[in-house]
Scaffold this motif. Structure first.
Motif, PDB file in Angstrom:
ATOM      1  N   UNK A 129       0.804  -1.289   0.105  1.00 30.96           N
ATOM      2  CA  UNK A 129       0.072  -0.007  -0.086  1.00 30.96           C
ATOM      3  C   UNK A 129       0.910   1.220   0.225  1.00 30.96           C
ATOM      4  N   UNK A 130       2.229   1.131   0.186  1.00 27.67           N
ATOM      5  CA  UNK A 130       2.992   2.317   0.345  1.00 27.67           C
ATOM      6  C   UNK A 130       4.057   2.409  -0.585  1.00 27.67           C
ATOM      7  N   UNK A 131       3.809   1.483  -1.871  1.00 25.40           N
ATOM      8  CA  UNK A 131       4.886   1.578  -2.826  1.00 25.40           C
ATOM      9  C   UNK A 131       4.782   2.691  -3.586  1.00 25.40           C
ATOM     10  N   UNK A 132       3.861   3.638  -3.522  1.00 26.60           N
ATOM     11  CA  UNK A 132       3.846   4.805  -4.316  1.00 26.60           C
ATOM     12  C   UNK A 132       4.436   5.831  -3.586  1.00 26.60           C
ATOM     13  N   UNK A 133       4.494   5.848  -2.206  1.00 27.81           N
ATOM     14  CA  UNK A 133       5.274   6.701  -1.570  1.00 27.81           C
ATOM     15  C   UNK A 133       6.821   6.371  -1.800  1.00 27.81           C
ATOM     16  N   UNK A 134       7.129   5.046  -1.943  1.00 21.34           N
ATOM     17  CA  UNK A 134       8.537   4.746  -2.051  1.00 21.34           C
ATOM     18  C   UNK A 134       8.952   5.330  -3.369  1.00 21.34           C
ATOM     19  N   UNK A 236      -9.621  -2.510   5.436  1.00 21.51           N
ATOM     20  CA  UNK A 236      -9.428  -3.490   4.770  1.00 21.51           C
ATOM     21  C   UNK A 236     -10.617  -4.295   4.343  1.00 21.51           C
ATOM     22  N   UNK A 237     -10.884  -4.249   3.076  1.00 22.90           N
ATOM     23  CA  UNK A 237     -12.020  -4.748   2.547  1.00 22.90           C
ATOM     24  C   UNK A 237     -12.252  -6.359   3.024  1.00 22.90           C
ATOM     25  N   UNK A 395      -4.946  -4.307  12.601  1.00 24.24           N
ATOM     26  CA  UNK A 395      -4.457  -4.501  11.422  1.00 24.24           C
ATOM     27  C   UNK A 395      -5.503  -4.195  10.381  1.00 24.24           C
ATOM     28  N   UNK A 396      -6.754  -4.087  10.582  1.00 28.77           N
ATOM     29  CA  UNK A 396      -7.542  -4.059   9.492  1.00 28.77           C
ATOM     30  C   UNK A 396      -7.989  -2.483   9.105  1.00 28.77           C
ATOM     31  N   UNK A 397      -7.414  -1.639   9.805  1.00 28.33           N
ATOM     32  CA  UNK A 397      -7.819  -0.226   9.615  1.00 28.33           C
ATOM     33  C   UNK A 397      -6.612   0.681   9.720  1.00 28.33           C
TER      34      UNK A 397
END
Length: 500
Positions: A129-134, A236-237, A395-397
Motif C-alpha cells: 500500500x506504500x509503494x507509491x510513497x517509495x 481493509x475490505x 491490523x484492519x484499519x
C-alpha cells in the motif's frame, strides 16, 4: 507480496519491454531510432532511462541569477558536507559492529536512540500500500540531489549537458551530465562546492520535510482537526471490522474501553491493553438488567459457558455474560443482547467493587482467551461492537490524527502528505549519509580527493594518493558490507516497515 513476487513481476515487465525494444530495433530501425532520439528514452536490460536537454536553459538562467549568493550558499554546503564525512564513517562503523554482534549496547545509548540503517525492499519491509510513497519520495530526493549538482556547476561556469531519470529494476534515480574537462580546470574550492552540492541539498530537504510535518497541524487547522480524536482513513475490505455496522473510512473514534481516545497512539495502547488484560465488563442498573433478562430469557443456558445459542459478532448478537451481583456470590451466566446492554451501561468494570450499589457488573465470557468484547464509540454514529481478537481491529484499519471538518474533504489527505514527507526525510537523510562516504561511485570519492589536495600541502603532498586509496577502500568496504548485511537481515528476518 513477498520478495519472490517483487522480483518476478518487475522481471516479467522488463523482459517484455526488452523484447519489444529488440524487435523494434530489428524491424523498424529508422523509425524507432527517430522515436528514441525525439523522446530521449532508452530501454536496457532491467532498466529504463530518460534523458533531456529541455531544462538546460531554465537551469542556466537560475544558476546565473545570483551567482554570488549561490556561491556562498554552496560554500556553506561544502563545509557542512565535509564535516559530515567522519560522522558518516562513524555511523557506518557503529552500525556494522552492532549488526555483527560484537557490542549490542553502546554506552549511554538506549534502544530507542539507535539510528537504524536498513535497506528498503518493496514488498518486504515496504508494504504494498506504500509503494507509491517509495517511488515518488525516492525519485524526488534523487532529482533534488542532482539539481544541487547542476545549479552549483552553472554558478561555477560549468556547462550542464543534460538531465535524466532512470529506473534500475525497482530503484528510481536521477542524474545530471557535466563535462569533466571543464570541471577539472576549476579550483579545489569550486570543485568541492559542485561535488558536495547534492549532499547539501539532501540535508536541506531533510530539514524542510521535518518542518512541513511539524507544521501540518497548523496548515490544515482551517479544514481539519488535529489531536482531538483519531479518524479512520482506510479499512481493509472483507475484514472482521466491516459489515452493516462496521468501521468505515471517515469514522471519528471518540471512546474505546470506556476511555476517551484523542490520538492513534492511545488507540493502539487500548488495543494492547485489551489483549493483555482480562475481559472488561459493564455496570448495569439492576432494574435494566431484569428487563434485559426478561427479553432474552428464552436463550439462556445457565450450565454452559457459551450460554447463548446465537453467538456471533454481529451488531445485534446476544452474548454470554457473567453477572456479578454480590462479592460473596459466584457470578451467574446470562445471555443478554450486547447492544442493549452497552446502551444501558453507565461505566465499565472488571468486578462488583467498581460498580455503584444500585448496579451489577456484567462481564462477557468466551471459551478462548484471545476473544474479547470491544466497544468503540464513534461520532455521529452508533457504537461499533466487536467480538474477536482485538489485534485484528488494529491490523484492519488505518488511523490518522487529522479529521476533516467537512464531509466533502478526503480524510486521508493530511496523512498522505505527512507520510510522503516522512519517506522523503528518511531517504534524503540516507542519501546524504551514504554519499559523503569516500566510496566508489559516490560523491564522497570525489570530495575526499579535493579535501586531501586542500589539506595535504607542502611536504605532506606526497601522501595524497596513498590517503586517497586507503580511505576509498575503507569507505567502499563499509558501504558494501553494511548494505550486504542489511539486505541479508531484511530478506531473512522480514524486518517490518521502519517508517510506521
Amino acid at each position: 507480496m513477498n520478495i519472490s513476487n517483487c522480483i518476478l513481476y518487475p522481471g516479467i515487465v522488463y523482459s517484455v519491454l526488452y523484447l519489444v525494444d529488440s524487435a523494434a530495433r530489428h524491424y523498424l530501425p529508422r523509425k524507432y531510432a527517430r522515436f528514441l532520439r525525439a523522446t530521449g528514452i532508452e530501454i536496457g536490460l532491467f532498466q529504463v532511462k530518460w534523458f533531456t536537454e529541455r531544462f538546460n536553459r531554465s537551469l542556466l538562467r537560475f544558476g546565473r541569477l545570483c551567482p554570488g549568493l549561490l556561491s556562498s550558499w554552496f560554500l556553506v554546503g561544502a563545509i557542512t558536507a565535509s564535516l559530515l564525512i567522519p560522522v558518516a564513517i562513524y555511523i557506518l562503523v557503529k552500525n556494522l559492529i552492532r549488526e555483527i554482534g560484537w557490542n549490542q549496547n553502546f554506552p549511554g545509548e538506549s534502544k530507542s536512540d539507535e539510528l537504524v540503517i536498513q535497506p528498503v525492499l518493496p514488498g518486504v519491509n515496504i508494504p504494498n500500500s506504500e509503494l507509491g510513497y517509495y517511488f515518488v519520495s525516492l525519485l524526488l530526493c534523487s532529482v533534488y540531489h542532482e539539481l544541487g549538482h547542476a545549479v552549483s556547476a552553472i554558478s561555477e561556469n560549468v556547462r550542464v549537458l543534460g538531465f535524466g531519470v532512470f529506473v534500475l529494476f525497482l530503484i528510481p534515480a536521477a542524474y545530471v551530465d557535466l563535462p569533466t574537462d571543464q570541471l577539472v580546470t576549476k579550483s579545489n574550492l569550486q570543485k568541492l562546492r559542485v561535488f558536495s552540492a547534492g549532499v547539501w541539498h539532501n540535508i536541506i530537504l531533510v530539514g524542510w520535510s521535518y518542518v512541513l510535518i511539524a507544521s501540518c497541524p497548523f496548515l490544515f487547522s482551517p479544514v481539519y482537526t488535529y489531536g482531538e480524536h483519531p479518524c479512520v482513513i482506510q479499512v481493509t475490505a472483507n475484514s472482521s471490522v466491516t459489515g452493516p455496522s462496521g468501521l468505515k473510512a471517515g469514522d471519528v473514534i471518540i471512546e474505546m474501553l470506556g476511555a476517551q481516545v484523542t490520538n492513534r497512539s492511545q488507540f493502539r495502547d487500548n488495543i494492547l491493553t485489551s489483549i493483555q488484560s482480562s475481559s472488561q465488563g459493564f455496570c448495569v442498573n439492576k432494574n435494566h438488567l431484569e428487563q434485559l433478562l426478561h427479553d432474552s430469557r428464552h436463550e439462556g443456558k445457565s450450565d454452559d459457558l457459551n450460554c447463548c445459542s446465537d453467538h456471533s459478532n454481529t451488531a445485534a448478537a446476544s452474548l454470554c455474560f457473567h453477572i456479578h451481583k454480590e462479592l460473596t456470590e459466584e457470578p451467574e451466566p446470562a445471555c443478554l443482547g450486547a447492544r442493549s446492554l452497552v446502551t444501558r451501561a453507565k461505566t465499565t468494570c472488571t468486578g462488583m467493587t467498581e460498580c455503584p450499589p444500585s448496579s451489577v457488573c456484567a462481564v462477557p465470557v468466551f471459551s478462548a482467551n484471545i476473544t474479547k468484547f470491544i466497544q468503540i464509540s464513534r461520532k455521529n454514529d452508533k457504537d461499533f461492537l466487536y467480538v474477536g481478537n482485538p489485534a485484528l481491529i488494529y491490523t484492519s484499519i488505518q488511523l490518522s490524527d487529522f479529521c476533516p471538518r467537512y464531509q466533502f474533504l478526503p480524510a486521508s489527505l493530511p496523512e498522505i502528505l505527512t507520510k510522503l514527507c516522512s519517506y522523503m526525510m528518511s531517504f534524503s537523510g540516507a542519501l546524504a549519509l551514504l554519499n559523503v562516504v569516500p566510496s566508489l561511485l559516490l560523491d564522497g570519492q570525489h570530495m575526499i580527493v579535493v579535501l586531501l589536495d586542500i589539506l595535504l600541502v607542502g611536504r605532506f603532498e606526497v601522501y595524497r594518493k596513498h590517503f586517497q586509496i586507503v580511505l576509498t577502500i575503507i569507505g567502499t568496504l563499509l558501504v558494501v558490507i553494511n548494505i550486504g548485511i542489511g539486505f541479508y537481515r531484511v530478506t531473512v528476518s522480514g524486518t517490518p516497515n521502519i517508517l510506521q
